[in-house]
Design a protein around this motif. Structure first.
Motif, PDB file in Angstrom:
ATOM      1  N   LEU A   1      -1.793  -6.424   5.502  1.00 45.94           N
ATOM      2  CA  LEU A   1      -2.176  -5.051   5.154  1.00 45.94           C
ATOM      3  C   LEU A   1      -1.052  -4.339   4.413  1.00 45.94           C
ATOM      4  CD1 LEU A   1      -3.951  -4.029   8.477  1.00 45.94           C
ATOM      5  CD2 LEU A   1      -5.051  -4.435   6.279  1.00 45.94           C
ATOM      6  N   ILE A   2       0.177  -4.537   4.884  1.00 48.34           N
ATOM      7  CA  ILE A   2       1.324  -3.889   4.238  1.00 48.34           C
ATOM      8  C   ILE A   2       1.483  -4.397   2.809  1.00 48.34           C
ATOM      9  CG2 ILE A   2       3.837  -3.680   4.275  1.00 48.34           C
ATOM     10  CD1 ILE A   2       3.665  -3.822   7.342  1.00 48.34           C
ATOM     11  N   PHE A   3       1.414  -5.701   2.618  1.00 54.34           N
ATOM     12  CA  PHE A   3       1.592  -6.270   1.281  1.00 54.34           C
ATOM     13  C   PHE A   3       0.483  -5.819   0.329  1.00 54.34           C
ATOM     14  CE2 PHE A   3       4.032 -10.136   3.144  1.00 54.34           C
ATOM     15  CZ  PHE A   3       5.159  -9.333   3.263  1.00 54.34           C
TER      16      PHE A   3
ATOM     17  N   SER B   1      -5.739   1.469   4.501  1.00 58.15           N
ATOM     18  CA  SER B   1      -4.633   0.675   5.048  1.00 58.15           C
ATOM     19  C   SER B   1      -4.053   1.331   6.292  1.00 58.15           C
ATOM     20  CB  SER B   1      -3.541   0.502   3.988  1.00 58.15           C
ATOM     21  OG  SER B   1      -4.033  -0.180   2.856  1.00 58.15           O
ATOM     22  N   VAL B   2      -3.856   2.644   6.229  1.00 59.30           N
ATOM     23  CA  VAL B   2      -3.311   3.361   7.384  1.00 59.30           C
ATOM     24  C   VAL B   2      -4.260   3.261   8.570  1.00 59.30           C
ATOM     25  CG1 VAL B   2      -2.517   5.601   8.242  1.00 59.30           C
ATOM     26  CG2 VAL B   2      -2.069   4.941   5.885  1.00 59.30           C
TER      27      VAL B   2
ATOM     28  N   VAL C   1      -8.360  -5.287   2.735  1.00 58.07           N
ATOM     29  CA  VAL C   1      -7.551  -6.156   1.876  1.00 58.07           C
ATOM     30  C   VAL C   1      -8.242  -6.381   0.532  1.00 58.07           C
ATOM     31  CG1 VAL C   1      -6.567  -8.460   1.629  1.00 58.07           C
ATOM     32  CG2 VAL C   1      -6.431  -7.280   3.830  1.00 58.07           C
ATOM     33  N   VAL C   2      -9.528  -6.669   0.561  1.00 59.29           N
ATOM     34  CA  VAL C   2     -10.268  -6.900  -0.688  1.00 59.29           C
ATOM     35  C   VAL C   2     -10.264  -5.638  -1.548  1.00 59.29           C
ATOM     36  CG1 VAL C   2     -12.540  -7.383  -1.670  1.00 59.29           C
ATOM     37  CG2 VAL C   2     -11.709  -8.723   0.271  1.00 59.29           C
ATOM     38  N   ALA C   3     -10.485  -4.485  -0.931  1.00 52.44           N
ATOM     39  CA  ALA C   3     -10.482  -3.222  -1.679  1.00 52.44           C
ATOM     40  C   ALA C   3      -9.119  -2.973  -2.305  1.00 52.44           C
ATOM     41  CB  ALA C   3     -10.870  -2.065  -0.757  1.00 52.44           C
TER      42      ALA C   3
END
Length: 302
Positions: free
Chosen positions: A191-193, A254-255, A275-277
């Motif tokens: 998620l961070i990446f 993400s948050v 992730v896809v978005a």
């Protein structure tokens, strides 16, 4: 895992008879109504507040003939939240915001000098006249900047996870801060990446538009405030979201997803959508950056 989403209200057997014959001046214990809840669950906490307020109002109109969660047994527990729930709830509100801020600050520190700095020094012209296609240049810029930003994000994430148990004095409170599995850390890094990819693409677009490093930093300053506010949203609105469309909103997704991972509430669907978005938004950002690199007016503006 937060299994208790609501409240459990239990009355003693023969409650009506007990309250009808109870004398508040007798000094005896009043009939006790038990209200069990989970303070780590937002819905359970809200339900507890509403039911508790209603019972207190009813008790006052009933001449105080019963008590709520009163017990002479010190081991009696009415809050079902475990240490894992409490720590997970705390981490879910704090760490995602800090990670987002650190990631954005890392992007702010490397993107303007790499793009706006080359425009300011005039070295961008050398790159644009090379046989390399400009979309390849845009992709290379985003990927190289993302790599450095990811290393910064990885370092920050590792430092936070190692230092937080000591900062909250988990050992002194008798809590085990090791409440996450390897799979949780892998998902968090993913998620961070993916978030860093979006932030780098945005920072690159701003840097390509700006005429100097100072101008790029000035434009990105208000964006920093927006990012901070987005990072604080789960703290105010909670992590319990039923509509998966929220996980398609850039940055906020993400948050929210990171908060759910820390709170042990994340689903595979929310993770995949997030992730896809993020990847799709990054591709769109690279396309915009390519169009800007193809514009002589933008790249050679003074």
């Amino acid at each position: 895992m937060k299994e208790s989403k609501f409240v459990l209200l239990t009355f003693p057997e023969g409650f009506d008879s007990l309250t009808a014959h109870y004398d508040p001046s007798s000094g005896l214990s009043a009939p006790n109504v038990q209200l069990l809840y989970n303070s780590a669950s937002e819905s359970s906490q809200q339900a507890y507040t509403m039911v508790s307020a209603a019972l207190n109002t009813y008790e006052n109109t009933f001449c105080n003939r019963f008590d709520i969660n009163a017990s002479d047994d010190e081991s009696a527990v009415f809050d079902l939240a475990s240490n894992e729930d409490v720590l997970g709830n705390f981490f879910s509100e704090l760490i995602p915001m800090l990670l987002l801020m650190v990631a954005f600050m890392g992007c702010m520190s490397i993107a303007p000098p790499s793009i706006a700095g080359e425009k300011e020094r005039g070295t961008i012209a050398t790159l644009l006249v090379t046989p390399m296609k400009r979309r390849e240049l845009a992709l290379g810029k985003v990927l190289s900047l993302s790599l450095f930003a990811m290393l910064s994000g990885l370092s920050s994430f590792t430092g936070m996870m190692l230092s937080l148990p000591k900062l909250i004095h988990a050992d002194e409170l008798g809590m085990d801060a090791n409440i996450y599995q390897v799979s949780d850390y892998v998902v968090l890094l993913l998620l961070i990446f993916s978030t860093i990819l979006i932030l780098v693409s945005v920072a690159s677009i701003v840097s390509a538009y700006a005429k100097s490093v100072k101008a790029a930093s000035t434009i990105m300053a208000p964006l920093m405030i927006v990012v901070m506010l987005v990072g604080m949203l789960p703290m105010m609105s909670g992590t319990e979201v039923s509509n998966l469309a929220y996980f398609a909103i850039p940055v906020y997704n993400s948050v929210l997803c990171m908060s759910q991972v820390f709170a042990h509430e994340a689903s595979m669907a929310s993770i995949v959508i997030t992730v896809v978005a993020n990847v799709l938004y990054t591709v769109f950002g690279i396309w915009i950056l390519t169009r800007m690199f193809n514009s002589e007016k933008v790249m050679f503006s003074k």
